[in-house]
Design an enzyme around this catalytic site. Structure first.
Site, PDB file in Angstrom:
ATOM      1  N   ASN A 179       0.848  -1.146   0.151  1.00 52.09           N
ATOM      2  CA  ASN A 179      -0.186  -0.044  -0.050  1.00 52.09           C
ATOM      3  C   ASN A 179       0.900   1.393  -0.091  1.00 52.09           C
ATOM      4  OD1 ASN A 179      -1.928   2.004   0.623  1.00 52.09           O
ATOM      5  ND2 ASN A 179      -2.495   1.362   2.662  1.00 52.09           N
ATOM      6  N   GLU A 234      -4.764  -5.109  10.807  1.00 51.59           N
ATOM      7  CA  GLU A 234      -4.015  -4.184  10.912  1.00 51.59           C
ATOM      8  C   GLU A 234      -4.202  -3.324  12.381  1.00 51.59           C
ATOM      9  OE1 GLU A 234      -2.323  -2.794   6.864  1.00 51.59           O
ATOM     10  OE2 GLU A 234      -3.830  -1.648   7.232  1.00 51.59           O
ATOM     11  N   LYS A 270       0.305   4.156  -0.384  1.00 53.87           N
ATOM     12  CA  LYS A 270      -0.541   5.283   0.462  1.00 53.87           C
ATOM     13  C   LYS A 270      -0.327   6.767  -0.441  1.00 53.87           C
ATOM     14  CE  LYS A 270       0.018   3.100   4.867  1.00 53.87           C
ATOM     15  NZ  LYS A 270       0.043   3.087   6.187  1.00 53.87           N
ATOM     16  N   HIS A 305      -9.265   1.457   5.225  1.00 57.42           N
ATOM     17  CA  HIS A 305      -7.783   1.218   5.812  1.00 57.42           C
ATOM     18  C   HIS A 305      -7.896   2.273   7.031  1.00 57.42           C
ATOM     19  CE1 HIS A 305      -3.838   2.313   6.607  1.00 57.42           C
ATOM     20  NE2 HIS A 305      -3.306   1.391   5.902  1.00 57.42           N
ATOM     21  N   GLY A 336       2.957   1.938  10.879  1.00 58.26           N
ATOM     22  CA  GLY A 336       3.776   3.264  10.540  1.00 58.26           C
ATOM     23  C   GLY A 336       4.478   3.541  11.828  1.00 58.26           C
ATOM     24  N   SER A 365       3.678  -2.293  10.203  1.00 55.54           N
ATOM     25  CA  SER A 365       5.271  -2.494  10.281  1.00 55.54           C
ATOM     26  C   SER A 365       5.744  -3.711  10.162  1.00 55.54           C
ATOM     27  CB  SER A 365       5.712  -1.988  11.911  1.00 55.54           C
ATOM     28  OG  SER A 365       5.181  -0.606  12.147  1.00 55.54           O
ATOM     29  N   GLU A 371      -6.421   4.559   8.145  1.00 53.11           N
ATOM     30  CA  GLU A 371      -6.015   5.951   7.845  1.00 53.11           C
ATOM     31  C   GLU A 371      -7.413   6.811   7.346  1.00 53.11           C
ATOM     32  OE1 GLU A 371      -2.543   5.388   5.671  1.00 53.11           O
ATOM     33  OE2 GLU A 371      -1.741   4.725   7.521  1.00 53.11           O
TER      34      GLU A 371
HETATM   35  P1  PGA Z   1       2.986   0.297   7.509  1.00 55.33           P
HETATM   36  O1  PGA Z   1       1.410   0.343   7.219  1.00 55.33           O
HETATM   37  O2  PGA Z   1       3.464  -1.164   7.012  1.00 55.33           O
HETATM   38  O3  PGA Z   1       3.949   1.351   7.004  1.00 55.33           O
HETATM   39  O4  PGA Z   1       2.925  -0.170   8.983  1.00 55.33           O
HETATM   40  C1  PGA Z   1       0.738  -0.569   6.999  1.00 55.33           C
HETATM   41  C2  PGA Z   1      -0.341  -0.308   6.206  1.00 55.33           C
HETATM   42  O5  PGA Z   1      -1.030   0.706   6.571  1.00 55.33           O
HETATM   43  O6  PGA Z   1      -1.274  -0.984   5.483  1.00 55.33           O
END
Ligand code: PGA
Length: 256
Positions: free
Chosen positions: A9, A168, A11, A95, A174, A214, A97
């Site tokens: 992803n 997640e 983003k 997601h 992140g 992560s 976010e």
């Molecule tokens: P990350 O994000 O691997 O940077 O923690 C995962 C995601 O948001 O799908």
């Protein structure tokens, strides 16, 4: 055996040139994919170019969201037909976010899940997961259950073969702080149990549940070793082809 799915992803990152280069870089690593299915999920404005860059490879194209209406006066939104037209296979919904920064509810997610699964060539990656304070208050299972029940309401089990769940935990996204393999397995097993209640046991056994938060090349092997972890949804570490390839190789090795 469920075939693992590792999706990157991207983003709101990368220029057009960078997105093209990364897509070509991922496609060039196909020798390390083994049994793993691999997807890249660029920003909408890069979907067409990335689709061109991966054409003929075994990397699938994804999109980060879709709107539920077919067309019309919905400024700024993107329809499933537009995505299909560009060769998209996977579409993310819910997601963290989008839920926590942009205010998307599970009811909104439900409309998107239906719109996506109503298109036979599309698969939906439905994302769920608890926030840190919810985990600390022992609400992880409650949060996951309600996101599943509300987000998947009314989904026909015949369409569930094109459904992927991404677990997640929000506190792991992140932050560099991934769930332990035990925390991931516990949540994934719980989610599979809830999917069995929503659909049935055989359907639940066939649905892939990705872990996200992560994931890196260095921790992928232990996360992927867990029986109910069927791949990864990767953010930051998917922005470097070598690092992403390391995660793919770990998933392929764990699920041989
Ligand atoms: P990350 O994000 O691997 O940077 O923690 C995962 C995601 O948001 O799908």
């Amino acid at each position: 055996m469920r075939r693992p799915l590792v999706a990157g992803n991207w983003k709101m990152n990368l220029t057009l040139a960078e997105a093209r280069a990364l897509a070509q870089g991922v496609a060039s690593k196909a020798a390390s994919f083994g049994n793993a299915e691999v997807g890249v999920i660029p920003a909408f404005v890069h979907v067409a170019a990335v689709g061109e860059a991966i054409k003929g490879s075994n990397v699938a194209l994804g999109a980060q969201d879709a709107y539920w209406e077919k067309n019309g006066a919905f400024t700024g939104e993107i329809s499933t037909a537009m995505l299909v037209d560009l060769g998209v296979k996977y579409v993310l919904v819910g997601h963290s976010e989008r839920r926590h920064v942009l205010g998307e509810t599970s009811a909104i997610c439900n409309k998107k899940v239906h719109a996506i699964l109503n298109v036979p060539s599309l698969s939906c990656i439905y994302c769920i997961g608890e926030k840190l304070e919810e985990r600390q208050a022992n609400k992880t299972f409650d949060v996951c259950r309600s996101q599943l029940v509300d987000g998947l309401a009314g989904v026909d089990k015949a369409k569930a073969e094109r459904l992927v769940i991404a677990y997640e935990p929000v506190w792991a996204i992140g932050t560099g702080l991934n769930a332990t393999k035990e925390q991931a397995q516990e949540a994934h097993a719980f989610i599979r149990g809830e999917l069995a209640k929503i659909f049935d046991a055989a359907t639940a056994a066939s649905i892939r549940i990705q872990y996200g938060g992560s994931v890196k090349a260095s921790n992928a092997a232990e996360l992927m070793s867990q029986p109910d972890v069927d791949g990864a949804l990767v953010g930051g570490a998917s922005l470097k082809a070598d690092e992403f390839a390391g995660i793919i190789a770990a998933a392929a090795a764990a699920k041989r």
